[in-house]
Design an enzyme around this catalytic site. Structure first.
Site, PDB file in Angstrom:
ATOM      1  N   LYS A  79     -25.629  24.657 -22.877  1.00 49.23           N
ATOM      2  CA  LYS A  79     -25.288  24.647 -24.310  1.00 49.23           C
ATOM      3  C   LYS A  79     -25.832  23.387 -24.985  1.00 49.23           C
ATOM      4  CE  LYS A  79     -20.874  25.240 -23.439  1.00 49.23           C
ATOM      5  NZ  LYS A  79     -20.955  25.563 -21.989  1.00 49.23           N
ATOM      6  N   THR A  80     -25.685  22.244 -24.347  1.00 49.61           N
ATOM      7  CA  THR A  80     -26.214  20.999 -24.925  1.00 49.61           C
ATOM      8  C   THR A  80     -27.734  21.043 -24.994  1.00 49.61           C
ATOM      9  OG1 THR A  80     -24.317  19.740 -24.094  1.00 49.61           O
ATOM     10  CG2 THR A  80     -26.282  18.494 -24.701  1.00 49.61           C
ATOM     11  N   ASP A  84     -19.776  19.191 -29.539  1.00 46.82           N
ATOM     12  CA  ASP A  84     -19.437  19.704 -28.220  1.00 46.82           C
ATOM     13  C   ASP A  84     -17.921  19.869 -28.108  1.00 46.82           C
ATOM     14  OD1 ASP A  84     -19.869  20.617 -25.698  1.00 46.82           O
ATOM     15  OD2 ASP A  84     -20.213  18.649 -24.797  1.00 46.82           O
ATOM     16  N   THR A 138     -16.324  25.932 -24.335  1.00 41.93           N
ATOM     17  CA  THR A 138     -16.100  26.653 -23.091  1.00 41.93           C
ATOM     18  C   THR A 138     -14.943  27.631 -23.228  1.00 41.93           C
ATOM     19  OG1 THR A 138     -14.694  24.830 -22.322  1.00 41.93           O
ATOM     20  CG2 THR A 138     -17.009  24.772 -21.677  1.00 41.93           C
ATOM     21  N   ARG A 172     -26.445  23.324 -13.782  1.00 40.55           N
ATOM     22  CA  ARG A 172     -25.966  21.957 -13.541  1.00 40.55           C
ATOM     23  C   ARG A 172     -25.642  21.744 -12.067  1.00 40.55           C
ATOM     24  NH1 ARG A 172     -21.163  20.370 -17.224  1.00 40.55           N
ATOM     25  NH2 ARG A 172     -22.846  20.328 -18.764  1.00 40.55           N
TER      26      ARG A 172
END
Length: 366
Positions: free
Chosen positions: A78-79, A123, A172, A231
């Site tokens: 997402k980032t 975020d 999230t 990640r």
């Protein structure tokens, strides 16, 4: 101030802003691996194609695109997508988070310093304070904020016009967003877990960027244990690289991957120590359940929130764990994974109600 920061503290779209807790090596690692353009973003083909259309239409109109909401589990990009949006628009990006904005004044200070066309990345937007959320409604819809001057009966609202900008929100837990805020996003993209092939593509690319020699078998082994999350895949790649450099030939091959991942308690299904601890507690201590979340968390020495948000999503998605109205229960797949035989079903009582193995419900549903 860093070389890529502007005088008003906004950040260039190609820059990477990380949490201050990481080491310099981790920051360089993450900065090197983040894709800079949508064409370089692997996986998520539906979201990527939809987002590409939104951005191209905005470029042709010469106006900022609609506000964008990105939702999905942690670690899926997402980032990275927020930074790609800024790069595709050739605009700077301002990065902050919901927990950091606890007062309307905090948000007003950020909004009032935005430049025209700038991207504001929020975020964990679902954790923003309610007064700030209400200010954001007006800013997103009308590009205006009302600054309150004074207190009590003499307080005055001074309207402040804002230049057009784009909010990119990441969450999230999209269900925690209030409906008025969610409705103000013109585009919502949900990121799903990645396939093994997509993860292998990411790992091949990242190994090349880091100048790490690898083999297809080694990369595939890491990808298969990465729980569908880039990640995690990048983190495991680092650990296998370290093992290969210290104990191997320096090549991330199949033997190095298997030995290193076994050393770091990542099994063939991607389960780590905590995942297996939860399953073992369910099967060995509570005969497969059902057992309450609090009791299960105490059994493994973790907080209930950790078990619910970190462990459960993957175990439920992969079919190891079942959530029932009476608590958590182990599936047949969990027993098989641990190499254990499930208990025989208990015979029903004369009233037709099955009895529990321990003869009491006490402590099982807390």
């Amino acid at each position: 101030m860093t070389d890529d920061a502007y005088e008003d503290s906004s950040i260039d779209a190609t820059a990477r802003v990380v949490d201050p807790g990481g080491t310099d090596d981790e920051r360089r690692f993450e900065a090197a691996l983040r894709p800079k353009r949508l064409a370089d973003f692997p996986g998520q083909p539906r979201v990527s194609s939809q987002l590409a259309l939104v951005l191209e239409a905005a470029r042709r109109r010469g106006a900022p695109p609609d506000h964008v909401l990105l939702s999905g589990p942690p670690g899926l990009g997402k980032t990275s997508l927020a930074m790609i949006i800024a790069a595709e628009l050739e605009q700077p990006i301002r990065i902050t988070s919901g927990p950091a904005i606890q007062h309307a004044g905090d948000l007003a200070a950020i909004l009032s310093s935005l430049a025209e066309g700038e991207v504001l990345f929020l975020d964990e937007i679902h954790r923003m304070a309610r007064p700030a959320e209400e200010m954001l409604y007006l800013a997103m819809e009308d590009f205006r904020v009302d600054i309150i001057v004074g207190k009590g009966p003499g307080a005055t609202a001074i309207p402040l016009q804002l230049p057009p900008f784009t909010v990119v929100g990441a969450t999230t837990r999209a269900g925690l967003l209030p409906a008025p805020l969610r409705d103000r996003f013109g585009f919502t993209g949900h990121l799903d877990y990645y396939s093994g092939a997509d993860l292998a593509t990411i790992l091949h690319r990242n190994a090349a960027l880091l100048d790490v020699e690898s083999t297809p078998d080694g990369i595939s082994e890491i990808a298969s244990r990465s729980r569908g999350t880039p990640r995690i895949a990048n983190r495991l790649l680092r650990r296998v690289r370290d093992y290969a450099q210290v104990h191997g030939t320096g090549v991330v091959d199949l033997d190095a991957a298997r030995t290193a991942l076994a050393l770091f308690d990542v099994d063939v299904s991607g389960l780590d120590r905590l995942d297996r601890g939860v399953l073992e507690a369910l099967c060995k201590r509570f005969a497969g359940g059902p057992v309450g979340l609090t009791t299960l968390a105490i059994a493994v020495g973790e907080e209930p929130d950790t078990v619910e948000t970190v462990v459960e999503p993957y175990l439920v998605r992969e079919g190891y764990l079942i959530r029932t109205p009476r608590g958590r229960a182990a599936s047949d797949k969990a027993w098989e994974h641990l190499g254990l035989a499930p208990p025989e079903p208990t015979a029903p009582t004369s009233a037709g109600t099955p009895t529990l193995p321990f003869g009491s419900d006490e402590g099982r549903f807390g």
